[in-house]
Design a protein around this motif. Structure first.
Motif, PDB file in Angstrom:
ATOM      1  N   GLY A   1      43.695  27.880  33.222  1.00 50.36           N
ATOM      2  CA  GLY A   1      43.774  26.574  33.990  1.00 50.36           C
ATOM      3  C   GLY A   1      42.407  25.800  34.443  1.00 50.36           C
ATOM      4  N   GLY A   2      41.215  26.126  33.659  1.00 51.11           N
ATOM      5  CA  GLY A   2      40.065  25.780  34.101  1.00 51.11           C
ATOM      6  C   GLY A   2      39.580  26.247  35.408  1.00 51.11           C
ATOM      7  N   ASP A   3      39.938  27.480  35.601  1.00 50.57           N
ATOM      8  CA  ASP A   3      39.629  27.992  36.816  1.00 50.57           C
ATOM      9  C   ASP A   3      38.544  29.406  36.550  1.00 50.57           C
ATOM     10  OD1 ASP A   3      39.456  29.796  39.247  1.00 50.57           O
ATOM     11  OD2 ASP A   3      41.150  29.092  39.964  1.00 50.57           O
ATOM     12  N   PHE A   4      37.373  29.029  37.193  1.00 49.11           N
ATOM     13  CA  PHE A   4      36.318  30.332  36.636  1.00 49.11           C
ATOM     14  C   PHE A   4      36.678  31.429  37.301  1.00 49.11           C
ATOM     15  CE2 PHE A   4      32.021  32.226  37.101  1.00 49.11           C
ATOM     16  CZ  PHE A   4      31.821  32.287  35.399  1.00 49.11           C
ATOM     17  N   ALA A   5      37.247  31.428  38.548  1.00 47.64           N
ATOM     18  CA  ALA A   5      37.670  32.714  39.065  1.00 47.64           C
ATOM     19  C   ALA A   5      38.571  33.427  38.486  1.00 47.64           C
ATOM     20  CB  ALA A   5      38.133  32.463  40.727  1.00 47.64           C
ATOM     21  N   ARG A   6      39.547  32.696  37.893  1.00 46.36           N
ATOM     22  CA  ARG A   6      40.646  33.240  36.920  1.00 46.36           C
ATOM     23  C   ARG A   6      40.151  33.858  35.802  1.00 46.36           C
ATOM     24  NH1 ARG A   6      45.338  28.813  36.786  1.00 46.36           N
ATOM     25  NH2 ARG A   6      45.917  30.324  34.847  1.00 46.36           N
TER      26      ARG A   6
ATOM     27  N   ALA B   1      40.449  37.538  34.590  1.00 51.21           N
ATOM     28  CA  ALA B   1      40.892  37.764  33.337  1.00 51.21           C
ATOM     29  C   ALA B   1      39.862  38.759  32.339  1.00 51.21           C
ATOM     30  CB  ALA B   1      41.270  36.661  32.486  1.00 51.21           C
ATOM     31  N   SER B   2      38.615  38.764  32.767  1.00 52.21           N
ATOM     32  CA  SER B   2      37.632  39.557  31.993  1.00 52.21           C
ATOM     33  C   SER B   2      37.138  40.955  32.854  1.00 52.21           C
ATOM     34  CB  SER B   2      36.310  38.763  31.769  1.00 52.21           C
ATOM     35  OG  SER B   2      35.629  38.388  32.842  1.00 52.21           O
ATOM     36  N   GLY B   3      37.819  41.188  33.949  1.00 54.78           N
ATOM     37  CA  GLY B   3      37.964  42.354  34.484  1.00 54.78           C
ATOM     38  C   GLY B   3      37.184  42.284  35.585  1.00 54.78           C
ATOM     39  N   ARG B   4      36.690  41.223  36.186  1.00 56.22           N
ATOM     40  CA  ARG B   4      35.833  41.005  37.553  1.00 56.22           C
ATOM     41  C   ARG B   4      36.553  40.427  38.667  1.00 56.22           C
ATOM     42  NH1 ARG B   4      33.120  40.662  33.022  1.00 56.22           N
ATOM     43  NH2 ARG B   4      31.166  42.071  32.503  1.00 56.22           N
ATOM     44  N   GLU B   5      36.682  40.786  39.697  1.00 51.75           N
ATOM     45  CA  GLU B   5      37.083  40.049  40.810  1.00 51.75           C
ATOM     46  C   GLU B   5      36.173  39.055  41.117  1.00 51.75           C
ATOM     47  OE1 GLU B   5      40.387  39.806  41.712  1.00 51.75           O
ATOM     48  OE2 GLU B   5      40.427  41.245  40.156  1.00 51.75           O
TER      49      GLU B   5
ATOM     50  N   SER C   1      28.780  38.003  47.501  1.00 52.74           N
ATOM     51  CA  SER C   1      29.434  37.382  46.107  1.00 52.74           C
ATOM     52  C   SER C   1      28.740  36.252  45.934  1.00 52.74           C
ATOM     53  CB  SER C   1      31.039  37.342  46.219  1.00 52.74           C
ATOM     54  OG  SER C   1      31.525  38.615  46.440  1.00 52.74           O
ATOM     55  N   VAL C   2      28.359  36.084  44.517  1.00 55.53           N
ATOM     56  CA  VAL C   2      27.831  34.712  44.065  1.00 55.53           C
ATOM     57  C   VAL C   2      29.039  33.784  44.283  1.00 55.53           C
ATOM     58  CG1 VAL C   2      27.045  33.300  42.057  1.00 55.53           C
ATOM     59  CG2 VAL C   2      26.303  35.884  42.383  1.00 55.53           C
ATOM     60  N   VAL C   3      28.559  32.323  44.686  1.00 54.39           N
ATOM     61  CA  VAL C   3      29.399  31.364  44.849  1.00 54.39           C
ATOM     62  C   VAL C   3      29.604  30.638  43.715  1.00 54.39           C
ATOM     63  CG1 VAL C   3      29.694  28.952  45.938  1.00 54.39           C
ATOM     64  CG2 VAL C   3      28.296  30.813  47.206  1.00 54.39           C
ATOM     65  N   THR C   4      30.777  30.612  43.100  1.00 55.81           N
ATOM     66  CA  THR C   4      31.190  30.150  41.623  1.00 55.81           C
ATOM     67  C   THR C   4      32.084  28.767  41.892  1.00 55.81           C
ATOM     68  OG1 THR C   4      33.125  31.352  41.537  1.00 55.81           O
ATOM     69  CG2 THR C   4      30.951  32.170  40.755  1.00 55.81           C
ATOM     70  N   ARG C   5      32.003  27.955  40.925  1.00 55.93           N
ATOM     71  CA  ARG C   5      33.121  26.733  40.838  1.00 55.93           C
ATOM     72  C   ARG C   5      33.010  26.434  39.483  1.00 55.93           C
ATOM     73  NH1 ARG C   5      33.001  27.882  45.524  1.00 55.93           N
ATOM     74  NH2 ARG C   5      32.699  26.178  47.202  1.00 55.93           N
ATOM     75  N   ARG C   6      33.843  25.534  39.077  1.00 57.23           N
ATOM     76  CA  ARG C   6      33.925  25.195  37.476  1.00 57.23           C
ATOM     77  C   ARG C   6      32.765  24.913  36.725  1.00 57.23           C
ATOM     78  NH1 ARG C   6      38.669  20.670  36.382  1.00 57.23           N
ATOM     79  NH2 ARG C   6      40.106  22.639  36.283  1.00 57.23           N
ATOM     80  N   HIS C   7      31.553  24.343  37.516  1.00 61.49           N
ATOM     81  CA  HIS C   7      30.568  24.049  36.568  1.00 61.49           C
ATOM     82  C   HIS C   7      29.994  25.305  35.986  1.00 61.49           C
ATOM     83  CE1 HIS C   7      28.995  25.552  40.608  1.00 61.49           C
ATOM     84  NE2 HIS C   7      27.719  25.872  39.872  1.00 61.49           N
TER      85      HIS C   7
END
Ligand code: SF4
Ligand code: SF4
Length: 376
Positions: A56-61, A65-69, A353-359
């Motif tokens: 869904g274009g969600d970086f956290a997801r 899915a690649s095994g990292r929370e 934790s590193v701050v992540t967003r869609r970029h």
């Protein structure tokens, strides 16, 4: 790569950045555009409907899915200092929104000294100086000298044309005496791609600057005079294969201009600031975000720059990376308070934790992209 190649990428033909004369464009801020606001930039990218894209274009997801929370930092290896937004150029793809009008945002001496004190408390082996044009900051030479005196590998992220500015023409020799690596931006080894992204006349000036660097011993394989060229795609596509393109650039620049360099690295364009403005204006935003999301490559995650780099802003605030800095997303402690370089809590920093967003999909697309180029 042929001269026409910059317009073609993973999705087939893509438009070149539109020619608008000598790129006398000003920063988003100077033009009073709403997009100058980092929060509006984030909102513009998040607003694109990517529900049919992977995760869904969600970086956290995608990470999950690649095994990292979450993205967790490793030891700090690179201490990156952004000296400000002042620049002699106003490139269309700039993620900093830098330009000659950005005179207010510039690191002062007290903050530069605080950076050095913080550096001494970390195990960072490299000091990476960036901007804007970092060379325009009056504390640039002070920071280079102090970092070199500490035995650090020093990187100057240089737009090349700055080396022709009166008062800075001695820089190639001065930097070489201190063993500084010059990472010079050059969109393409041919004229068309470079002037399209950075403005008419940039190509000739860049070649003149490269000749000055070569004359100072840069680009000849000397590890203390390393000349790296850095390229961003000139359009809404991902870079070509780094190693194959490096061979073509080396041969082309040597044969046609007698210019040598040591290595070529590629950076993906990030949907931030003036590149985001161009994506919106050219109707490429949705298409480019889909490309980034569809090209998510889990193998790039371990090498992301936010995992080994600390990014310090011109005012001393601390970020996970230069992109988060431009989006005003500070590195957060567990208490959600941001850090300042004056009083870094290294334990809290390591626990964050590193701050992540869609970029962030911009760093993990294809071969990946970090300050050091492709990640795979
Ligand atoms: S991309 Fe680099 S050279 Fe161009 S305006 Fe931005 S900081 Fe300056
Ligand atoms: S933009 Fe890139 S480097 Fe910065 S936090 Fe996101 S993934 Fe990490």
């Amino acid at each position: 790569m042929a001269d026409t190649a910059p317009g073609f990428g993973a999705l087939g033909p893509a438009p070149l950045l539109p020619a608008v004369g000598p790129r006398a464009t000003r920063s988003l801020l100077a033009r009073g555009l709403p997009l100058a606001s980092p929060s509006l930039q984030i909102a513009a990218v998040e607003a694109v409907d990517l529900s049919l894209s992977p995760h869904g274009g969600d970086f956290a997801r995608a990470l999950a899915a690649s095994g990292r929370e979450a993205l967790r930092p490793g030891p700090i290896e690179i201490f990156q200092i952004n000296l400000g937004k002042l620049c002699n150029m106003t490139c269309r793809h700039c993620h900093v929104d830098a330009g000659p009008d950005r005179t207010e945002e510039t690191m002062d001496r007290a903050t530069a000294e605080a950076c050095l004190r913080a550096l001494d408390r970390t195990g960072a082996h490299t000091v990476d100086l960036t901007g804007g044009a970092p060379e325009l900051n009056p504390n640039f030479r002070f920071l280079v000298d102090e970092a070199a005196r500490r035995g650090k590998h020093v990187i100057d992220r240089c737009n090349l044309t700055i080396l022709l500015v009166p008062g800075l023409r001695d820089l190639p020799g001065w930097l070489g005496e201190r063993g500084v690596e010059v990472v010079g931006s050059l969109p393409h080894w041919r004229r068309r791609g470079t002037d399209a992204q950075r403005g008419d006349g940039t190509y000739d000036k860049s070649l003149e600057a490269l000749r000055l660097l070569n004359a100072a011993g840069y680009g000849a394989g000397d590890p203390r005079r390393r000349l790296t060229l850095l390229s961003n795609p000139v359009g809404a596509f991902l870079p070509a294969h780094q190693a194959a393109t490096e061979r073509e650039w080396k041969e082309g620049l040597r044969k046609e201009h007698g210019i040598a360099f040591d290595r070529l690295i590629f950076l993906n364009n990030m949907p931030i600031s003036r590149y985001l403005e161009w994506l919106e204006e050219s109707g490429n935003l949705e298409r480019y975000l889909e490309l980034l999301v569809n090209s998510f490559n889990p193998a790039t995650v371990d090498g992301l720059m936010c995992r080994n780099t600390l990014s310090i802003g011109w005012d001393g605030r601390v970020y996970d990376c230069d992109f988060n800095q431009m989006l005003d997303l500070p590195a957060l402690s567990a208490s959600s308070a941001g850090f300042h370089v004056r009083d870094l809590d290294l334990n809290a920093l390591a626990a964050r934790s590193v701050v992540t967003r869609r970029h962030c999909f911009g760093c993990t697309a294809g071969a990946g992209s970090s300050c050091g180029g492709a990640l795979e």
